[in-house]
Design an enzyme around this catalytic site. Structure first.
Site, PDB file in Angstrom:
ATOM      1  N   CYS A  34     -15.352 -25.415   9.671  1.00 18.22           N
ATOM      2  CA  CYS A  34     -16.455 -26.371   9.647  1.00 18.22           C
ATOM      3  C   CYS A  34     -17.423 -26.128  10.815  1.00 18.22           C
ATOM      4  O   CYS A  34     -17.032 -26.220  11.974  1.00 18.22           O
ATOM      5  CB  CYS A  34     -15.931 -27.801   9.697  1.00 18.22           C
ATOM      6  SG  CYS A  34     -17.256 -29.003   9.534  1.00 18.22           S
ATOM      7  N   LYS A  75      -8.033 -21.875   7.370  1.00 23.66           N
ATOM      8  CA  LYS A  75      -9.281 -21.786   6.619  1.00 23.66           C
ATOM      9  C   LYS A  75     -10.338 -21.392   7.639  1.00 23.66           C
ATOM     10  O   LYS A  75     -10.574 -22.104   8.610  1.00 23.66           O
ATOM     11  CB  LYS A  75      -9.638 -23.126   5.986  1.00 23.66           C
ATOM     12  CG  LYS A  75     -10.964 -23.081   5.249  1.00 23.66           C
ATOM     13  CD  LYS A  75     -11.338 -24.440   4.714  1.00 23.66           C
ATOM     14  CE  LYS A  75     -12.706 -24.376   4.063  1.00 23.66           C
ATOM     15  NZ  LYS A  75     -13.210 -25.717   3.769  1.00 23.66           N
TER      16      LYS A  75
END
Length: 96
Positions: A34, A75
């Site tokens: 993110c 991720k």
């Protein structure tokens, strides 16, 4: 079902991982993706962890130790800011 954990404190990420697995998740995933200012900027996790591979590795070790054998994954993205080459990503992942 996978639970994604976000943070920059190895002990807290381990605790969150254990809690997720205890609640029936099959895998935990560390968010190193993110790029938002709320996450990577002010709170220094998400994509900001790409600038701190040693810390990221420590978080993953802690999560792995807390996982009881469940899969812990990452991720991520290819890079962050001006560090966005395949070489950078390969080097970063090699340090994990």
């Amino acid at each position: 079902v996978v639970c994604q954990v976000g943070g920059n404190d190895p002990a807290l990420c381990a605790k969150a991982s254990r809690a997720a697995l205890d609640r029936g998740y099959f895998r935990v995933d560390l968010n190193v993706d993110c790029p938002s200012a709320r996450v990577a900027g002010r709170r220094e996790f998400g994509a900001a962890l790409m600038k701190k591979p040693e810390l990221t590795a420590s978080i993953l070790r802690s999560m792995g130790e807390a996982s009881g054998g469940a899969t812990v994954s990452v991720k991520t993205r290819i890079g962050i800011d001006d560090f966005d080459s395949l070489e950078f990503a390969t080097d970063f992942l090699g340090k994990l």
